[in-house]
Write an enzyme that holds these catalytic residues in place. Structure first.
Site, short mmCIF file in Angstrom:
data_model
loop_
_atom_site.label_atom_id
_atom_site.label_comp_id
_atom_site.label_asym_id
_atom_site.label_seq_id
_atom_site.Cartn_x
_atom_site.Cartn_y
_atom_site.Cartn_z
N GLU A 100 102.42 -13.78 -3.54
CA GLU A 100 100.70 -13.51 -4.16
C GLU A 100 99.91 -13.65 -2.75
OE1 GLU A 100 97.16 -16.08 -5.95
OE2 GLU A 100 98.82 -16.32 -7.01
N CYS A 158 91.84 -17.57 -5.41
CA CYS A 158 92.25 -16.23 -5.14
C CYS A 158 91.85 -15.21 -6.21
CB CYS A 158 93.87 -16.29 -5.27
SG CYS A 158 94.53 -17.20 -6.82
#
Length: 484
Positions: free
Chosen positions: A230, A267
């Protein structure tokens, strides 16, 4: 107290122990693995009085935020334990032999998902519990039947050691094999571990540069392995003209609360907001009250944030929007910048960039067709959101475009806050992640660490229990195409 980097000799012992544990843990009954995960959850909850203050010292996050994150972590462990008791995650399929099969005689074929083997997990900085030692990747790997070697994040090494100690002790007490969960420290050690042939998958949450380097390393091995990285996302939000007219002030307040949540260190922070130029929203955003400055996780993130925001403000098409006092202080005050959709379309590489911290870019547009144009030039995102009224002609096409670019599409909601549940998708096309078909949050994450194996023509006693006709485990089986 500092923690020394793991030595090559120590790394060899750790990986060897994980490799030895792999066969035993893969063969352990699902109920045993579920009990072990639940034992870890109970132990972490009991250790909260030790762990939360330690996390405060190393991360500058508040006790309330950390306590909630620890609860999220232990909830996740218990949710995966429930998943194991059901058995549906095995995706057991049985096709009986059929001489009259239209494509020619079909043999007896049976397919099930089986553990990959030892997994290397790189912990994240911004979630010291939920994406660290016993975070989603570790939890789903252990649930799948895979040992975990955890590369601790340098932002919270003492907390990592404490969580590792508590979790490993709980696993041992629950009867799990030694070597099931182990920690390593040091950047080079992480790279060395990723290259070890006994490691069968890697998982990472962090920067685009660091994640891409590790992804390339995993692919360069003589035996390439899956790497679930990620890496980065700006999580754009598209505000239609009708939504701006109906509730622009509410959208402004909600947006400010979302992009500044956790000092912008999520995020899923909404990093770009597209609003009608003719609406009152640009002025409302300029005048909007913003939360007080909050410390960032560490000096490395502070310097990276300052560099990213400075580069953005140096762009010819970008200006500050509203208050600028304290923008580059330590801690930094929340900041907004502004540009136009046409400028964004002219230079997407320069303007559609993640700035990890309490800032966001506002882009004004003159026609809703520009929303579609922006959606087309986006690279991969974790999330994309629409603030709309449901009557817009542009909405169906915008949803379709955003579904191609993001792992999660939201309507009149905000991307911060990623629910741990069954239908969650926390992933997206590159560069959001390196593996857009998987998720790092939710029960579907278990499939990252499983691979399908088909057995053809085997006698019953040699088949995995999940594939036997008498189904001793009582798991769901798809028999001749129909779920029994």
């Amino acid at each position: 107290m500092s923690i020394a980097d793991t030595t090559p000799a120590e790394l060899e012992r750790i990986v060897a122990a994980a490799d030895a544990a792999a066969t035993m843990w893969a063969a352990a009954p699902a109920a045993g693995r579920a009990a072990a995960l639940t034992a870890v959850a109970d132990a972490l909850d009991a250790a909260a009085p030790e762990l939360v203050p330690l996390a405060q010292e190393e991360t500058s996050l508040t006790a309330g935020r950390l306590s909630g994150e620890l609860k999220r972590t232990t909830f996740q462990l218990r949710l995966f334990a429930e998943l194991l008791t059901d058995g549906g995650y095995l995706d057991a399929r049985i096709d009986h032999a059929d001489a009259g099969w239209p494509m020619g005689a079909r043999p007896d074929l049976r397919r099930v998902l089986e553990p990959l083997g030892p997994v290397l997990v790189f912990a994240a900085s911004n979630f010291p519990f939920a994406f660290s030692v016993m975070g989603g990747d570790s939890c789903s790997a252990l649930a799948a039947g895979c040992p975990v070697v955890l590369k601790a994040h340098p932002g919270h090494p003492r907390l990592s050691a404490a969580v590792g100690r508590v979790a490993a002790a709980a696993l041992r007490a629950a009867g799990a094999p030694d070597g099931l969960l182990q920690l390593v420290y040091g950047t080079q050690v992480g790279r060395d571990a990723l290259l070890d042939p006994r490691i069968k998958a890697g998982a990472f949450t962090g920067s685009l540069a660091g994640g891409r380097a590790l992804f390339d390393l995993a692919a360069s091995r003589p035996e390439p392995i899956p790497f679930y990285g990620e890496l980065g996302s700006v999580n754009p939000v598209f505000v239609t003209e009708a939504a701006a007219a109906a509730r622009g002030a509410d959208i402004v307040a909600e947006f400010v609360a979302s992009y500044t949540l956790g000092a912008g260190q999520f995020c899923t922070k909404p990093g770009i907001l597209l609003v009608p130029a003719a609406s009152s929203m640009p002025g409302e955003l300029s005048a909007a009250a913003r939360p007080e400055a909050a410390p960032l996780l560490n000096g490395h993130i502070q310097s990276g944030y300052t560099a990213s925001l400075s580069a953005l403000l140096e762009h010819d098409a970008v200006d500050a929007l509203g208050a600028v006092e304290g923008t580059f202080d330590v801690p930094p005050a929340p900041a907004l910048t502004v540009t136009t959709a046409s400028a964004l379309l002219a230079d997407p590489d320069g303007l559609v960039t993640e700035c990890f911290g309490p800032s966001a870019l506002v882009a004004t547009y003159h026609s809703e067709q520009e929303l579609l144009a922006v959606a087309r030039v986006l690279d991969g995102q974790l999330t994309a959101s629409i603030q709309g009224e449901g009557t817009e002609d542009v909405a169906p096409e915008l949803v379709r475009l955003l579904a191609k670019k993001a792992g999660r599409v939201l309507w009149n909601e905000w991307p911060t806050g990623v629910s741990v549940t069954y239908a969650q998708q926390h992933g997206g096309p590159y560069p959001a992640t390196t593996a857009p078909t998987t998720t790092s949050v939710g029960t579907a994450g278990i499939t990252r660490f499983l691979r399908p194996v088909a057995y053809q023509g085997l006698p019953a006693h040699l088949l995995p229990a999940a594939l036997r006709d008498d189904n001793p485990l009582g798991v769901p089986q798809r028999i001749n195409g129909k779920l029994g």
